[in-house]
Design a protein around this motif. Structure first.
Motif, PDB file in Angstrom:
ATOM      1  N   GLY A 165       0.803  -1.218   0.000  1.00 39.94           N
ATOM      2  CA  GLY A 165       0.000   0.000   0.000  1.00 39.94           C
ATOM      3  C   GLY A 165       0.835   1.267   0.000  1.00 39.94           C
ATOM      4  O   GLY A 165       0.338   2.345   0.291  1.00 39.94           O
ATOM      5  N   ILE A 166       2.134   1.114  -0.342  1.00 40.14           N
ATOM      6  CA  ILE A 166       3.039   2.266  -0.286  1.00 40.14           C
ATOM      7  C   ILE A 166       3.395   2.738  -1.693  1.00 40.14           C
ATOM      8  O   ILE A 166       4.114   2.062  -2.430  1.00 40.14           O
ATOM      9  CB  ILE A 166       4.306   1.915   0.516  1.00 40.14           C
ATOM     10  CG1 ILE A 166       3.918   1.659   1.976  1.00 40.14           C
ATOM     11  CG2 ILE A 166       5.351   3.036   0.410  1.00 40.14           C
ATOM     12  CD1 ILE A 166       5.061   1.316   2.892  1.00 40.14           C
ATOM     13  N   ALA A 167       2.879   3.913  -2.065  1.00 44.32           N
ATOM     14  CA  ALA A 167       3.259   4.559  -3.319  1.00 44.32           C
ATOM     15  C   ALA A 167       4.355   5.572  -2.982  1.00 44.32           C
ATOM     16  O   ALA A 167       4.395   6.106  -1.870  1.00 44.32           O
ATOM     17  CB  ALA A 167       2.065   5.264  -3.934  1.00 44.32           C
ATOM     18  N   LEU A 168       5.283   5.780  -3.912  1.00 45.74           N
ATOM     19  CA  LEU A 168       6.400   6.711  -3.672  1.00 45.74           C
ATOM     20  C   LEU A 168       6.532   7.690  -4.838  1.00 45.74           C
ATOM     21  O   LEU A 168       7.626   8.098  -5.206  1.00 45.74           O
ATOM     22  CB  LEU A 168       7.697   5.907  -3.473  1.00 45.74           C
ATOM     23  CG  LEU A 168       7.696   4.974  -2.245  1.00 45.74           C
ATOM     24  CD1 LEU A 168       8.902   4.043  -2.255  1.00 45.74           C
ATOM     25  CD2 LEU A 168       7.657   5.777  -0.949  1.00 45.74           C
ATOM     26  N   GLU A 169       5.375   8.078  -5.395  1.00 46.37           N
ATOM     27  CA  GLU A 169       5.362   8.882  -6.629  1.00 46.37           C
ATOM     28  C   GLU A 169       5.416  10.383  -6.410  1.00 46.37           C
ATOM     29  O   GLU A 169       5.941  11.110  -7.236  1.00 46.37           O
ATOM     30  CB  GLU A 169       4.105   8.557  -7.433  1.00 46.37           C
ATOM     31  CG  GLU A 169       4.070   7.121  -7.907  1.00 46.37           C
ATOM     32  CD  GLU A 169       2.770   6.792  -8.614  1.00 46.37           C
ATOM     33  OE1 GLU A 169       2.772   6.788  -9.858  1.00 46.37           O
ATOM     34  OE2 GLU A 169       1.765   6.549  -7.920  1.00 46.37           O
ATOM     35  N   THR A 170       4.831  10.855  -5.318  1.00 38.70           N
ATOM     36  CA  THR A 170       4.735  12.301  -5.107  1.00 38.70           C
ATOM     37  C   THR A 170       5.483  12.692  -3.836  1.00 38.70           C
ATOM     38  O   THR A 170       5.757  11.838  -2.983  1.00 38.70           O
ATOM     39  CB  THR A 170       3.259  12.713  -4.927  1.00 38.70           C
ATOM     40  OG1 THR A 170       2.785  12.144  -3.700  1.00 38.70           O
ATOM     41  CG2 THR A 170       2.393  12.236  -6.083  1.00 38.70           C
ATOM     42  N   PRO A 171       5.801  13.983  -3.677  1.00 40.33           N
ATOM     43  CA  PRO A 171       6.422  14.428  -2.423  1.00 40.33           C
ATOM     44  C   PRO A 171       5.576  14.020  -1.213  1.00 40.33           C
ATOM     45  O   PRO A 171       6.119  13.602  -0.192  1.00 40.33           O
ATOM     46  CB  PRO A 171       6.473  15.949  -2.586  1.00 40.33           C
ATOM     47  CG  PRO A 171       6.567  16.155  -4.071  1.00 40.33           C
ATOM     48  CD  PRO A 171       5.715  15.066  -4.674  1.00 40.33           C
ATOM     49  N   ALA A 172       4.253  14.092  -1.329  1.00 40.35           N
ATOM     50  CA  ALA A 172       3.383  13.715  -0.207  1.00 40.35           C
ATOM     51  C   ALA A 172       3.522  12.229   0.113  1.00 40.35           C
ATOM     52  O   ALA A 172       3.579  11.837   1.281  1.00 40.35           O
ATOM     53  CB  ALA A 172       1.934  14.064  -0.528  1.00 40.35           C
ATOM     54  N   ASP A 173       3.604  11.396  -0.930  1.00 39.77           N
ATOM     55  CA  ASP A 173       3.803   9.946  -0.722  1.00 39.77           C
ATOM     56  C   ASP A 173       5.090   9.716   0.055  1.00 39.77           C
ATOM     57  O   ASP A 173       5.145   8.918   0.993  1.00 39.77           O
ATOM     58  CB  ASP A 173       3.992   9.209  -2.064  1.00 39.77           C
ATOM     59  CG  ASP A 173       2.750   9.163  -2.928  1.00 39.77           C
ATOM     60  OD1 ASP A 173       1.635   9.310  -2.389  1.00 39.77           O
ATOM     61  OD2 ASP A 173       2.904   8.966  -4.155  1.00 39.77           O
TER      62      ASP A 173
END
Ligand code: HEC
Length: 77
Positions: free
Chosen positions: A31-39
């Motif tokens: 469940g971990i996305a790393l696409e955006t600064p918020a992610d």
């Protein structure tokens, strides 16, 4: 784009995206996305942990370098 974002783009988002491009992945693992600064800012401690102990990238399939691991280790979110 920050250096950390650049590293996530190069080494992590193949799997950790809402729509991963890595074969066999239908959604962001754990469940971990790393696409955006918020992610990225949602999980700095976990990101530091799994890159320091080399659990991630899985099998180092994306060929993360030791210098990149060092950078994540000293990064202040
Ligand atoms: C080849 C696909 C792939 C790549 C590339 C990848 N991951 Fe993962 N990641 C996974 C899978 C699969 C899991 C779930 C494994 C599990 O739950 O044990 C995971 C789990 C995680 C977790 C959760 C760990 C936990 O203890 O809950 C974090 C944080 C993480 N990855 C960060 C990263 C980072 C940061 C990168 C890039 C440096 C990265 N991953 C690259 C596939 C990948």
């Amino acid at each position: 784009m920050t250096r950390v974002q650049q590293i996530m783009n190069d080494r992590c988002i193949q799997c950790h995206a809402a729509k991963p491009t890595y074969p066999g992945f239908a959604s962001a693992p754990a469940g971990i996305a790393l696409e955006t600064p918020a992610d990225i800012l949602a999980n700095p401690a976990l990101i530091k942990q799994v890159t320091a102990n080399k659990y991630m990238p899985l099998g180092n399939v994306t060929k993360m370098t030791d210098e990149e691991r060092e950078f994540i280790a000293i990064w202040t979110p």
